[in-house]
Design an enzyme around this catalytic site. Sequence first.
Site, PDB file in Angstrom:
ATOM      1  N   VAL A 121       0.858  -1.192   0.000  1.00 15.81           N
ATOM      2  CA  VAL A 121       0.000   0.000   0.000  1.00 15.81           C
ATOM      3  C   VAL A 121       0.890   1.236   0.000  1.00 15.81           C
ATOM      4  O   VAL A 121       1.823   1.338   0.800  1.00 15.81           O
ATOM      5  CB  VAL A 121      -0.946   0.015   1.225  1.00 15.81           C
ATOM      6  CG1 VAL A 121      -1.772   1.301   1.247  1.00 15.81           C
ATOM      7  CG2 VAL A 121      -1.873  -1.195   1.201  1.00 15.81           C
ATOM      8  N   ALA A 166       4.575   4.035   2.802  1.00 18.43           N
ATOM      9  CA  ALA A 166       4.118   2.786   2.184  1.00 18.43           C
ATOM     10  C   ALA A 166       4.266   1.667   3.210  1.00 18.43           C
ATOM     11  O   ALA A 166       4.923   1.840   4.249  1.00 18.43           O
ATOM     12  CB  ALA A 166       4.931   2.473   0.944  1.00 18.43           C
ATOM     13  N   LYS A 167       3.635   0.569   2.988  1.00 17.18           N
ATOM     14  CA  LYS A 167       3.852  -0.632   3.809  1.00 17.18           C
ATOM     15  C   LYS A 167       3.397  -1.835   3.008  1.00 17.18           C
ATOM     16  O   LYS A 167       2.498  -1.719   2.171  1.00 17.18           O
ATOM     17  CB  LYS A 167       3.034  -0.560   5.110  1.00 17.18           C
ATOM     18  CG  LYS A 167       3.615  -1.383   6.231  1.00 17.18           C
ATOM     19  CD  LYS A 167       4.875  -0.739   6.767  1.00 17.18           C
ATOM     20  CE  LYS A 167       5.352  -1.333   8.051  1.00 17.18           C
ATOM     21  NZ  LYS A 167       6.358  -0.487   8.690  1.00 17.18           N
ATOM     22  N   GLY A 168       4.011  -2.966   3.257  1.00 17.20           N
ATOM     23  CA  GLY A 168       3.604  -4.165   2.536  1.00 17.20           C
ATOM     24  C   GLY A 168       3.939  -5.399   3.319  1.00 17.20           C
ATOM     25  O   GLY A 168       4.548  -5.335   4.391  1.00 17.20           O
ATOM     26  N   ASP A 207      10.859  -5.095   8.049  1.00 14.00           N
ATOM     27  CA  ASP A 207       9.898  -4.884   9.135  1.00 14.00           C
ATOM     28  C   ASP A 207       9.807  -6.225   9.856  1.00 14.00           C
ATOM     29  O   ASP A 207      10.749  -7.036   9.785  1.00 14.00           O
ATOM     30  CB  ASP A 207       8.544  -4.423   8.556  1.00 14.00           C
ATOM     31  CG  ASP A 207       7.623  -3.835   9.615  1.00 14.00           C
ATOM     32  OD1 ASP A 207       7.898  -2.729  10.089  1.00 14.00           O
ATOM     33  OD2 ASP A 207       6.645  -4.489   9.987  1.00 14.00           O
TER      34      ASP A 207
END
Length: 478
Positions: A121, A166-168, A207
């Site tokens: 995202v 962003a992050k995924g 992460d």
Amino acid sequence: MRHLHGDAGADGGEELRLGHAQSIAVRRGRRNGPSGPLSVGRPARPVYPPRVASAADHASTLEWDTPLFAQAITQLEHALELADVPDFVSNRLRYPERAVMLSLPVRLDDGSYRSFPAYRVQHSSVLGPTKGGVRYDEGVNLGECAALAMWMTWKCALLRLPYGGAKGGVRCDPRSLSQTELVRVTRRFTAELAPFIGPQLDIPAPDMATNEQTMAWMMDTYSMQKGYAVPEIVTGKPISIGGSVFRHEATGAGVVMVVERACARLGWNLAEQRCVVQGFGNVGGIAAAELHEKGARVVAVSDVSGGVHHEDGLDVPALHSWAEEHGTLESYDGRSERVTNAELLELPCDILVLAAREDQVTERNAGALRCRLVAEGANGPTSVGADAILAERGIPVLPDILTNAGGVTVSYFEWVQDLGRLFWDRDEIRRRLADKLADAFDRVWDVAQDREITLRDAALVAAINEVAGALEARGVYP
Ligand code: NAD
């Protein structure tokens, strides 16, 4: 400083129970005026459409409507009341710009195949490429990625880094996958994401359950597709392929830099403070070591197995050696008594560092904390309701988007060094990090004092104003 907690409700629960679209509907009709700090010193103001309507406004629920995304939206709505930005700006910031959903077919070691859901995202590209971690966890979903991406936007903006958030992640149980299976998951994920990531587009980082090795596989997969080495496609990679010295220590060291600055403003001497640190991993372990080195008394630390406590102060280097050898603090036999994680949070101390995970201080225990200052090393460790209780009790909370921003700041330095193919030494990186955090801290502190709001609200308002300024200048295309 007077702490306001605004309309999150006594426990924040009412807002949290509202869905995203409902929350917007409640506020429909509110017109954020174009006045306020954004207009200071600006030339003639461009004309914008009064409101950018979105089909999403009329949907009862959206794909990313989950409790965590509701928490991010609740914080945003509250901060928007204080930020005073035009409606078209606030409307744009409520939604991620792009969300990619994938299913990754992966051959397992036994010859069978499995499909793993995966996400990326990107919340906002207004200030530059998006930036954020990749996590491997069974709980990964679109809403979690959307919330974490939004928080990354605020963190980058607050630190004045030229990035959006962003992050995924991949929904999987990383502990049940072998190393060879993890390689195949990572390479397939990177290949599927290739059209949507890039050094000027979106730059992943480690992460939960991903690390330097994961970043090396991502960098290699992307580079193979390009035909040349592209170290700047990820950060948090091994130093041998363009990673940055001091990246490993950056977040924990940054937490203590922010704590030290707060102590100075509060008139406290850090070396005289009693500290409790929850979490003894990358962030908490380094933070405890830095506090110990600066002469503070670390009276308790914990990991997932529970905590150890001694009122005269713990031997932090000995705890590190123990954790390194045994993988956990469990059965640590140095001078100390065992406490549970719940007891640890309620120990009397001056500074409580939360460096384990989200949702640790809630309405249930916020009233029982016996610290004078909370520092959020983890992302989202304090619930909206707990925030209100702590504000009422006059316990300042150094918010996550400021306090743990050392990691993304040194990631930014890594990207800059990779792009320039020119590498800095440890002292230079540490000095630049201290400067960046001090600048952000001072802005947050001053806004909190001037507006008589909490440090979290001040940090969010400062961050939103950075993004809003850029959005206003750029306008809405076409
Ligand atoms: P980590 O896995 O290295 O360490 C987490 C630590 O917390 C471990 O010691 C673990 O045993 C402990 N823990 C887990 N659950 C616990 C619980 N319920 N009670 C007490 N301890 C518990 O992870 P990390 O990289 O240190 O990240 C910690 C937090 O900081 C996360 O919220 C992460 O998103 C955030 N964060 C990390 C970075 C970074 O650069 N590593 C940057 C920004 C934010």
